[in-house]
Scaffold this motif. Structure first.
Motif, PDB file in Angstrom:
ATOM      1  N   PHE A 147       0.831  -1.202   0.000  1.00  0.00           N
ATOM      2  CA  PHE A 147       0.000   0.000   0.000  1.00  0.00           C
ATOM      3  C   PHE A 147       0.867   1.253   0.000  1.00  0.00           C
ATOM      4  O   PHE A 147       0.623   2.208  -0.749  1.00  0.00           O
ATOM      5  CB  PHE A 147      -0.915  -0.036   1.223  1.00  0.00           C
ATOM      6  N   SER A 148       1.916   1.262   0.833  1.00  0.00           N
ATOM      7  CA  SER A 148       2.790   2.427   0.916  1.00  0.00           C
ATOM      8  C   SER A 148       3.565   2.630  -0.392  1.00  0.00           C
ATOM      9  O   SER A 148       3.807   3.768  -0.810  1.00  0.00           O
ATOM     10  CB  SER A 148       3.767   2.279   2.087  1.00  0.00           C
ATOM     11  N   ALA A 149       3.941   1.538  -1.049  1.00  0.00           N
ATOM     12  CA  ALA A 149       4.669   1.646  -2.320  1.00  0.00           C
ATOM     13  C   ALA A 149       3.795   2.282  -3.394  1.00  0.00           C
ATOM     14  O   ALA A 149       4.238   3.162  -4.144  1.00  0.00           O
ATOM     15  CB  ALA A 149       5.143   0.265  -2.772  1.00  0.00           C
ATOM     16  N   PHE A 150       2.540   1.859  -3.466  1.00  0.00           N
ATOM     17  CA  PHE A 150       1.628   2.449  -4.451  1.00  0.00           C
ATOM     18  C   PHE A 150       1.345   3.915  -4.123  1.00  0.00           C
ATOM     19  O   PHE A 150       1.245   4.748  -5.023  1.00  0.00           O
ATOM     20  CB  PHE A 150       0.323   1.657  -4.510  1.00  0.00           C
ATOM     21  N   ARG A 151       1.215   4.239  -2.848  1.00  0.00           N
ATOM     22  CA  ARG A 151       1.012   5.640  -2.460  1.00  0.00           C
ATOM     23  C   ARG A 151       2.202   6.490  -2.883  1.00  0.00           C
ATOM     24  O   ARG A 151       2.040   7.637  -3.310  1.00  0.00           O
ATOM     25  CB  ARG A 151       0.800   5.758  -0.946  1.00  0.00           C
ATOM     26  N   GLY A 152       3.397   5.925  -2.737  1.00  0.00           N
ATOM     27  CA  GLY A 152       4.599   6.663  -3.107  1.00  0.00           C
ATOM     28  C   GLY A 152       4.640   7.023  -4.581  1.00  0.00           C
ATOM     29  O   GLY A 152       5.239   8.028  -4.965  1.00  0.00           O
ATOM     30  N   THR A 153       3.990   6.205  -5.414  1.00  0.00           N
ATOM     31  CA  THR A 153       3.917   6.505  -6.851  1.00  0.00           C
ATOM     32  C   THR A 153       2.637   7.262  -7.189  1.00  0.00           C
ATOM     33  O   THR A 153       2.276   7.387  -8.373  1.00  0.00           O
ATOM     34  CB  THR A 153       3.966   5.200  -7.675  1.00  0.00           C
TER      35      THR A 153
END
Length: 451
Positions: A147-153
């Motif tokens: 979830f955090s990785a997708f938010r970062g993008t």
């Protein structure tokens, strides 16, 4: 509602919906456990759930740091750095999860003693629930990292679809396992575990397909130099999470000790649901701040026009707008919760539980009016990379809350527990004010020096 608002809303709305799913599913779990008509079952599930959540969040510093690192790498257009940040988080998360799962499986009594007294009647329900939930440690952490990785993008739609699918499955499975198969609270834990496995598998497969991560990097131990930003940020946030969970564990322990019937604990669980249902919007905006602020801090050039954009002043404008939204939405959510209290009260068939939950639920609604500023302000600290300052602020708030928990509940009972929450969040708000006006990199003092 200018371009800045529209840009933030495009990221925030799916994020809000995503954060709404978990508390709503928690409310569904609580609803079905309440249908058992047993206050001790509710108290046992609440105690085990609090222990799992506390153990999990103590070691789940990785997502916050990962989102910040991915956001900076994505703003620079560096795919390799994005893969490194995600891969390192997955490797460290896997090792941490093994330890967490082992501790809960091998020493359930000691773990539950943080919340329940020895010989507590609620233990008969708490033990089997915690045993099953312990298997969810790894998939839960993998889902949060994803979830955090997708938010970062700046992609908040994909996590929403994954969470919706997995948690709908959980909601359907709950009554089947609990009542059709007569598994009680253990069935609720199994349904949650199944949802976590589906979520983690989905996140990992999509990240591999989009080349946000590669197996060659996941299976290769990274060097200390590449791990350093993650470990330093994680260590600072670890102190914060320990402080937060010390507060929540003490709240749960004090609540469980108020009576042996489970009424106070069941009423507290209802009030927590009220608190979470409103707080999800504000917490989602906090994660938006964690994502947008580091992205905005990077100065960029538009390839077609040659125009420069981003930088500290632009990030400050984003922060001001987010704080305004937090203040307005905090008041709105608090009022909505107060209006919905009669409906939420019907989730328990026990009159004693409903009566005990009234004042705590009202306080939970009132606190939302400051939580918008607290949550978003702390998200800004994470986005700026001021992890240590955030941790110190939380530790001070925890000390004040623990002092309150040792005095107010003795006078006011369960209401005193929720008064202590007010002390806790007020101190956190003061820390946010100091960061944004005095000591943060986006305070007017810092911006004046930079110019």
């Amino acid at each position: 509602m200018d371009d800045l608002d529209k840009r933030m809303m495009k990221i925030a709305l799916p994020c809000i919906a995503n954060f709404a799913i978990n508390p709503l599913i928690g409310a569904v779990d609580l609803f079905w456990v309440n249908r058992m008509g047993n206050a001790l079952a509710v108290a046992g599930q609440a105690a085990a759930n609090q222990v799992f959540s506390s153990a999990f969040w103590v070691v789940s510093v990785l997502p916050s740091v990962t989102a910040t690192l991915v956001s900076k790498a994505n703003a620079r257009g560096n795919t390799d750095d994005v893969q490194d940040a995600v891969s390192q988080a997955l490797i460290v998360g896997f090792l941490i999860s093994l330890v967490g799962t082992a501790l809960m499986m091998l020493y359930p009594e000691k773990v539950l003693s943080m919340v329940l007294k020895e010989g507590s009647p609620a233990l008969q329900y708490a033990r089997p629930y915690l045993f099953v939930r312990s298997f969810a440690f790894l998939p839960s952490l993998l889902s949060l990292i994803g979830f955090s990785a997708f938010r970062g993008t700046l992609d908040t739609s994909t996590p929403l679809k994954i969470s919706a699918a997995s948690n709908i499955f959980n909601a359907v499975l709950d009554p089947v396992l609990m009542f059709t198969m007569n598994m009680g609270v253990t069935g609720a834990a199994l349904a949650t575990l199944a949802a976590e496995i589906i979520s983690a598998t989905s996140f990992l497969s999509i990240m591999l397909r989009r080349k946000m991560v590669r197996w060659s990097k996941i299976l290769r131990l990274p060097s200390y130099a590449t791990l350093k930003p993650l470990l330093e940020g994680g260590a600072a946030l670890q102190m914060r999470n320990v402080a937060l969970n010390a507060t929540f564990l003490m709240v749960s322990r004090v609540t469980q000790s108020l009576d042996n019937t489970g009424v106070a604990a069941a009423a507290h669980a209802m009030a927590i649901q009220v608190f979470q249902l409103g707080g999800i919007v504000l917490l989602a905006l906090s994660t938006v701040a964690q994502t947008i602020v580091p992205n905005e801090l990077i100065e960029k050039v538009d390839a077609s026009t040659g125009k420069h954009y981003g930088g500290k002043r632009a990030a400050k404008n984003v922060v001001n707008r987010l704080m305004t939204w937090g203040f307005v939405l905090g008041i709105f959510m608090g009022i909505m919760q107060l209006l919905l209290l009669p409906v939420l009260q019907k989730s328990s068939p026990l009159e004693a539980v409903r009566e005990a939950a009234v004042i705590p639920s009202i306080l939970a609604s009132v606190y939302q009016m400051i939580n918008g500023l607290v949550f978003i302000g702390e998200g800004v600290m994470v986005g700026c990379g001021n992890f240590l300052q955030l941790s110190i602020s939380t530790i001070v708030a925890t000390i004040a809350a623990l002092i309150s928990l040792n005095t107010l509940p003795k006078i006011f009972g369960l209401t005193g527990v929720w008064m202590s929450f007010g002390v806790f969040n007020s101190c956190r708000l003061f820390g946010v004010w100091l960061h944004q006006t005095k000591y943060g990199p986006l305070s007017e003092i810092a911006l004046a020096k930079a110019s």
